[in-house]
Scaffold this motif. Structure first.
Motif, PDB file in Angstrom:
ATOM      1  N   THR A   1       0.830  -1.203   0.000  1.00 13.27           N
ATOM      2  CA  THR A   1       0.000   0.000   0.000  1.00 13.27           C
ATOM      3  C   THR A   1       0.866   1.255   0.000  1.00 13.27           C
ATOM      4  O   THR A   1       1.945   1.282   0.593  1.00 13.27           O
ATOM      5  CB  THR A   1      -0.948   0.004   1.220  1.00 13.27           C
ATOM      6  OG1 THR A   1      -1.723   1.196   1.219  1.00 13.27           O
ATOM      7  CG2 THR A   1      -0.168  -0.115   2.520  1.00 13.27           C
ATOM      8  N   HIS A   2       0.384   2.274  -0.678  1.00  8.24           N
ATOM      9  CA  HIS A   2       1.077   3.568  -0.725  1.00  8.24           C
ATOM     10  C   HIS A   2       0.009   4.655  -0.787  1.00  8.24           C
ATOM     11  O   HIS A   2      -0.653   4.825  -1.818  1.00  8.24           O
ATOM     12  CB  HIS A   2       1.994   3.645  -1.944  1.00  8.24           C
ATOM     13  CG  HIS A   2       2.661   4.976  -2.113  1.00  8.24           C
ATOM     14  ND1 HIS A   2       3.644   5.434  -1.260  1.00  8.24           N
ATOM     15  CD2 HIS A   2       2.468   5.959  -3.032  1.00  8.24           C
ATOM     16  CE1 HIS A   2       4.038   6.632  -1.639  1.00  8.24           C
ATOM     17  NE2 HIS A   2       3.336   6.978  -2.711  1.00  8.24           N
ATOM     18  N   ASP A   3      -0.197   5.337   0.325  1.00  2.62           N
ATOM     19  CA  ASP A   3      -1.250   6.364   0.426  1.00  2.62           C
ATOM     20  C   ASP A   3      -2.618   5.781   0.077  1.00  2.62           C
ATOM     21  O   ASP A   3      -3.448   6.428  -0.568  1.00  2.62           O
ATOM     22  CB  ASP A   3      -0.941   7.550  -0.504  1.00  2.62           C
ATOM     23  CG  ASP A   3       0.298   8.314  -0.072  1.00  2.62           C
ATOM     24  OD1 ASP A   3       0.618   8.285   1.132  1.00  2.62           O
ATOM     25  OD2 ASP A   3       0.959   8.917  -0.945  1.00  2.62           O
TER      26      ASP A   3
ATOM     27  N   ALA B   1       3.573  -1.044   4.094  1.00  3.97           N
ATOM     28  CA  ALA B   1       3.290   0.384   3.909  1.00  3.97           C
ATOM     29  C   ALA B   1       4.566   1.199   4.054  1.00  3.97           C
ATOM     30  O   ALA B   1       5.607   0.698   4.501  1.00  3.97           O
ATOM     31  CB  ALA B   1       2.243   0.841   4.919  1.00  3.97           C
ATOM     32  N   ASP B   2       4.494   2.483   3.692  1.00  3.50           N
ATOM     33  CA  ASP B   2       5.609   3.397   3.891  1.00  3.50           C
ATOM     34  C   ASP B   2       5.784   3.666   5.383  1.00  3.50           C
ATOM     35  O   ASP B   2       4.803   3.721   6.142  1.00  3.50           O
ATOM     36  CB  ASP B   2       5.350   4.716   3.156  1.00  3.50           C
ATOM     37  CG  ASP B   2       5.327   4.537   1.648  1.00  3.50           C
ATOM     38  OD1 ASP B   2       6.112   3.721   1.142  1.00  3.50           O
ATOM     39  OD2 ASP B   2       4.503   5.195   0.980  1.00  3.50           O
TER      40      ASP B   2
ATOM     41  N   ASP C   1       3.666   6.526   6.746  1.00  2.98           N
ATOM     42  CA  ASP C   1       2.224   6.500   6.483  1.00  2.98           C
ATOM     43  C   ASP C   1       1.499   6.296   7.812  1.00  2.98           C
ATOM     44  O   ASP C   1       1.185   5.179   8.211  1.00  2.98           O
ATOM     45  CB  ASP C   1       1.898   5.372   5.495  1.00  2.98           C
ATOM     46  CG  ASP C   1       0.447   5.391   5.034  1.00  2.98           C
ATOM     47  OD1 ASP C   1      -0.365   6.104   5.651  1.00  2.98           O
ATOM     48  OD2 ASP C   1       0.122   4.669   4.059  1.00  2.98           O
TER      49      ASP C   1
ATOM     50  N   ARG D   1       9.106   1.471  -5.252  1.00  8.40           N
ATOM     51  CA  ARG D   1       8.712   1.202  -3.872  1.00  8.40           C
ATOM     52  C   ARG D   1       7.675   0.082  -3.802  1.00  8.40           C
ATOM     53  O   ARG D   1       7.630  -0.664  -2.829  1.00  8.40           O
ATOM     54  CB  ARG D   1       8.189   2.478  -3.216  1.00  8.40           C
ATOM     55  CG  ARG D   1       9.276   3.538  -3.062  1.00  8.40           C
ATOM     56  CD  ARG D   1       8.806   4.707  -2.209  1.00  8.40           C
ATOM     57  NE  ARG D   1       8.656   4.363  -0.805  1.00  8.40           N
ATOM     58  CZ  ARG D   1       9.662   4.299   0.064  1.00  8.40           C
ATOM     59  NH1 ARG D   1      10.902   4.527  -0.342  1.00  8.40           N
ATOM     60  NH2 ARG D   1       9.423   4.006   1.327  1.00  8.40           N
ATOM     61  N   LYS D   2       6.848  -0.057  -4.830  1.00 14.65           N
ATOM     62  CA  LYS D   2       5.859  -1.138  -4.807  1.00 14.65           C
ATOM     63  C   LYS D   2       6.542  -2.488  -5.000  1.00 14.65           C
ATOM     64  O   LYS D   2       6.180  -3.478  -4.352  1.00 14.65           O
ATOM     65  CB  LYS D   2       4.795  -0.918  -5.878  1.00 14.65           C
ATOM     66  CG  LYS D   2       3.637  -1.894  -5.771  1.00 14.65           C
ATOM     67  CD  LYS D   2       2.466  -1.461  -6.617  1.00 14.65           C
ATOM     68  CE  LYS D   2       1.279  -2.381  -6.420  1.00 14.65           C
ATOM     69  NZ  LYS D   2       0.104  -1.968  -7.223  1.00 14.65           N
TER      70      LYS D   2
END
Length: 384
Positions: A56-58, A85-86, A89, A120-121
């Motif tokens: 997940t990203h945002d 996740a980041d 986040d 990043r994904k």
């Protein structure tokens, strides 16, 4: 009325072109849907442990909405959901802190802030695979969810000896505009059919499964780390080889994707053009789709031109032949498209399918122009 030689020749040409163009429909070949051979009581008597990775990203809003559908799966075996996740986040982190104490099969991990030279994904998926304790890995997105609690039991039926990769279908939300659903169904039908023929090369459905050990042995995404997107395409292209891939198009194994935004849809098409040159098999598919679109437009133009010419010349026999060829083209392409799309449960009126095919060809040109004029640094993490 005297039928001259020119009328006969032109009439034969327009009708033959319509026949060839009809048979050049990308929907002529449909995905085969194989129903389960097991009875409901026999399904997953020996369930396979599996990990579901959700990078997940945002996407905390999507994750909060769709994650419960994964957590509530009625599955006899062990399954773990791994959310990546980041590190910064906070919304996703707060969500995980609330849910993890209540769900023993939920786990969260976070990306290091220092990663610079990798998507990043792709990094998130790689970290998720390394964190998994099971051999079988399922990867999907926060915007997707199962329709009911039996999805995991259905999808894992495919994880048998001799199968190394599983490709499922993802259906777009019914609120999504009809043309996008038409395009999605055409692409999915084309790529899943190729996979069933042992020529898997890409997917537009975030519903895949593979072996952890194979991913680790072949160094994950090595070979395309520089590109920001295309992770599902690269996984299929690298690991779904020969006849070791199972395509599960049963409705019980589908995931459902939330309605995408216009920006998301546009970016998906543009980013694919940045990555497809690295995909083995894309050239053959491009040639095939070009031929399908060329024959469609050639037959349409010749039929319309012949109608106009014959009306001016008052050659009603040629007018009839040209009109027949036009009807043949429209009706057969519509039948093929409608048959394939209804199989994927897309509620798209048959009356717009022929015109959607035409529009799609021109849209692809627009996407190509957008990609040509785009800053190529936008597609790569290597911006040196």
């Amino acid at each position: 009325m005297i039928i001259d030689q020119l009328t006969i020749i032109l009439g034969i040409i327009v009708i033959l072109l319509a026949i060839v163009a009809s048979l050049a429909s990308p929907f002529l070949h449909r995905i085969k849907i194989y129903e389960s051979e097991n009875n409901e009581n026999d399904i997953n008597d020996n369930p396979i442990p599996v990990s579901i990775i959700i990078p997940t990203h945002d996407d905390s809003t999507d994750l909060q909405r769709n994650l419960p559908a994964f957590l509530n799966q009625d599955y006899k075996g062990d399954f773990k959901i791994i959310v990546i996740a980041d590190r910064n986040d906070r919304e996703t982190e707060d969500l995980m802190n609330r849910l993890i104490p209540e769900n023993k099969n939920l786990y969260a991990t976070y990306l290091p802030e220092s990663s610079r030279y990798m998507s990043r994904k792709k990094l998130a998926i790689t970290i998720g695979v390394k964190a998994a304790k099971t051999d079988w890995i399922i990867v999907t997105d926060p915007c997707c969810k199962p329709l009911d609690e039996k999805w995991l039991s259905s999808f894992t039926e495919n994880m048998k000896p001799g199968t190394d990769f599983v490709m499922g279908y993802t259906s777009l939300d019914n609120n999504t505009r009809k043309f996008w659903r038409f395009e999605h169904a055409l692409i999915a039908n084309n790529r899943l059919y190729s996979a069933q023929k042992g020529k898997a090369w890409a997917t537009n459905c975030q519903n895949i499964a593979f072996h952890k050990q194979q991913f680790m042995n072949e160094e994950g995404f090595r070979g395309n780390l520089q590109l920001l997107r295309g992770e599902y395409d690269f996984l299929v292209n690298k690991y779904a080889k020969d006849m070791n891939t199972t395509v599960d198009a049963r409705r019980s194994s589908w995931l459902y994707e939330d309605e995408p935004t216009r920006k998301t849809w546009h970016n998906k098409s543009i980013y694919f053009r940045a990555s497809r040159s690295l995909l083995m098999g894309h050239k053959g598919n491009r040639i095939y789709m070009f031929f399908c679109n060329m024959m469609l437009h050639l037959s349409l133009i010749v039929s319309l031109t012949a109608i106009v010419y014959s009306v001016i010349q008052q050659n009603w026999i040629l007018t009839g032949a040209s009109g027949l060829s036009l009807l043949l083209l429209i009706i057969t392409r519509t039948i093929f498209a409608n048959r394939a799309i209804k199989q994927l449960d897309e509620d798209i009126p048959a009356g717009i399918m022929f015109f959607s095919e035409l529009k799609l060809a021109w849209n692809n040109i627009r996407y190509k122009i957008s990609y040509i004029h785009a800053d190529k640094n936008d597609f790569t993490s290597h911006k040196l």
